[in-house]
Design a protein around this motif. Structure first.
Motif, mmCIF file in Angstrom:
data_model
loop_
_atom_site.group_PDB
_atom_site.id
_atom_site.type_symbol
_atom_site.label_atom_id
_atom_site.label_comp_id
_atom_site.label_asym_id
_atom_site.label_seq_id
_atom_site.Cartn_x
_atom_site.Cartn_y
_atom_site.Cartn_z
ATOM 1 N N ASP A 26 0.843 -1.189 0.000
ATOM 2 C CA ASP A 26 0.000 0.000 0.000
ATOM 3 C C ASP A 26 0.883 1.245 0.000
ATOM 4 O OD1 ASP A 26 -1.754 2.087 0.414
ATOM 5 O OD2 ASP A 26 -2.770 1.170 2.121
ATOM 6 N N GLY A 27 0.966 1.912 -1.132
ATOM 7 C CA GLY A 27 1.813 3.091 -1.273
ATOM 8 C C GLY A 27 1.289 4.326 -0.572
ATOM 9 N N ASP A 28 0.070 4.283 -0.079
ATOM 10 C CA ASP A 28 -0.485 5.418 0.658
ATOM 11 C C ASP A 28 -0.276 5.281 2.163
ATOM 12 O OD1 ASP A 28 -1.311 6.681 -1.620
ATOM 13 O OD2 ASP A 28 -3.369 5.948 -1.502
ATOM 14 N N CYS A 29 0.335 4.196 2.583
ATOM 15 C CA CYS A 29 0.554 3.935 4.005
ATOM 16 C C CYS A 29 2.035 4.115 4.324
ATOM 17 C CB CYS A 29 0.098 2.520 4.343
ATOM 18 S SG CYS A 29 0.586 1.953 5.980
ATOM 19 N N GLY A 30 2.338 5.036 5.231
ATOM 20 C CA GLY A 30 3.730 5.280 5.602
ATOM 21 C C GLY A 30 4.401 4.055 6.194
ATOM 22 N N GLU A 66 -3.851 -6.334 2.428
ATOM 23 C CA GLU A 66 -2.663 -7.123 2.749
ATOM 24 C C GLU A 66 -1.580 -6.923 1.694
ATOM 25 O OE1 GLU A 66 -3.846 -11.241 2.918
ATOM 26 O OE2 GLU A 66 -4.571 -11.228 0.868
ATOM 27 N N VAL A 67 -0.327 -7.086 2.149
ATOM 28 C CA VAL A 67 0.790 -7.074 1.213
ATOM 29 C C VAL A 67 0.659 -8.323 0.351
ATOM 30 C CG1 VAL A 67 2.389 -8.280 2.776
ATOM 31 C CG2 VAL A 67 3.305 -6.785 1.020
ATOM 32 N N PHE A 82 0.366 -14.712 -3.085
ATOM 33 C CA PHE A 82 0.359 -14.960 -1.645
ATOM 34 C C PHE A 82 0.027 -13.643 -0.964
ATOM 35 C CE2 PHE A 82 3.249 -17.966 -3.540
ATOM 36 C CZ PHE A 82 3.017 -19.159 -2.868
ATOM 37 N N GLY A 83 -0.716 -13.689 0.124
ATOM 38 C CA GLY A 83 -1.066 -12.466 0.830
ATOM 39 C C GLY A 83 -0.755 -12.537 2.309
ATOM 40 N N GLY A 84 -0.558 -11.367 2.918
ATOM 41 C CA GLY A 84 -0.341 -11.277 4.350
ATOM 42 C C GLY A 84 0.951 -11.936 4.802
ATOM 43 N N ALA A 85 0.857 -12.697 5.888
ATOM 44 C CA ALA A 85 2.042 -13.365 6.440
ATOM 45 C C ALA A 85 2.647 -14.334 5.434
ATOM 46 C CB ALA A 85 1.695 -14.082 7.739
ATOM 47 N N GLY A 129 -1.988 -14.229 12.677
ATOM 48 C CA GLY A 129 -2.597 -13.404 13.718
ATOM 49 C C GLY A 129 -1.813 -12.122 13.946
ATOM 50 N N ALA A 130 -0.486 -12.249 14.014
ATOM 51 C CA ALA A 130 0.371 -11.073 14.201
ATOM 52 C C ALA A 130 0.246 -10.138 12.997
ATOM 53 C CB ALA A 130 1.824 -11.498 14.402
ATOM 54 N N TYR A 131 0.238 -10.702 11.785
ATOM 55 C CA TYR A 131 0.111 -9.870 10.583
ATOM 56 C C TYR A 131 -1.217 -9.113 10.605
ATOM 57 C CZ TYR A 131 -0.031 -8.117 5.917
ATOM 58 O OH TYR A 131 -0.109 -7.256 4.859
ATOM 59 N N ARG A 132 -2.302 -9.788 10.930
ATOM 60 C CA ARG A 132 -3.625 -9.152 10.950
ATOM 61 C C ARG A 132 -3.663 -8.022 11.982
ATOM 62 N NH1 ARG A 132 -4.845 -9.751 6.239
ATOM 63 N NH2 ARG A 132 -4.794 -11.890 5.558
ATOM 64 N N TRP A 133 -3.017 -8.215 13.139
ATOM 65 C CA TRP A 133 -2.978 -7.164 14.147
ATOM 66 C C TRP A 133 -2.214 -5.951 13.617
ATOM 67 C CZ3 TRP A 133 0.535 -4.199 16.683
ATOM 68 C CH2 TRP A 133 0.049 -3.428 17.730
ATOM 69 N N VAL A 134 -1.047 -6.204 13.013
ATOM 70 C CA VAL A 134 -0.250 -5.103 12.452
ATOM 71 C C VAL A 134 -1.044 -4.399 11.354
ATOM 72 C CG1 VAL A 134 1.816 -4.549 11.096
ATOM 73 C CG2 VAL A 134 1.997 -6.059 13.088
#
Length: 132
Positions: free
Chosen positions: A10-14, A53-54, A64-67, A99-104
């Motif tokens: 996401d290029g809009d997210c620092g 998600e990344v 592949f997405g997220g973690a 779970g950690a990825y979703r929290w971040v």
């Protein structure tokens, strides 16, 4: 299929941009691009998914997405990075990593590197190249 794997963020997210800059420093050949500048349909994914998600698009075209995307990025790097990538992919750790990825992801605008506007000009995004 792609010539190189592609990391889409996401290029809009620092925070996301800062993370992509860290990924640029890993010993891996890849393209990095914000989803706002990517032809998502050509990567067989959607804007809705890219907003949440990344994404790692493997040479085969598999997305592949997220973690799992982070794990694939690490597995495609040179040593010692594949080791944590494989660990993140292990069944029990995969659940913890997701779970950690979703929290971040849910709190990314509150994390270091986030900006109040969280919208960066294209020239400040990783992977930027002057297209004029």
């Amino acid at each position: 299929m792609t010539d190189l794997p592609v990391l889409i963020y996401d290029g809009d997210c620092g925070f996301c941009t800062r993370s992509a800059r860290l990924a640029e420093r890993l010993p891996v050949r890849m393209r990095i691009m914000p989803w706002q500048e990517a032809d998502l349909a050509s990567f067989r994914t959607t804007e809705d998914r890219a907003r949440h998600e990344v994404l790692w698009v493997a040479r085969s075209g598999r997305v592949f997405g997220g973690a799992a995307a982070v794990a694939e990025l690490l597995k495609n790097s040179r040593m010692p990075w594949p080791v944590p990538g494989w660990l993140i992919s292990a069944p029990v750790l995969r659940l913890l990593a997701e779970g950690a990825y979703r929290w971040v992801a849910a709190n990314r605008y509150r994390l270091p590197g986030a900006t109040p506007a969280c919208q960066l000009p294209p020239e400040e995004r990783p992977g930027y190249s002057d297209r004029s």
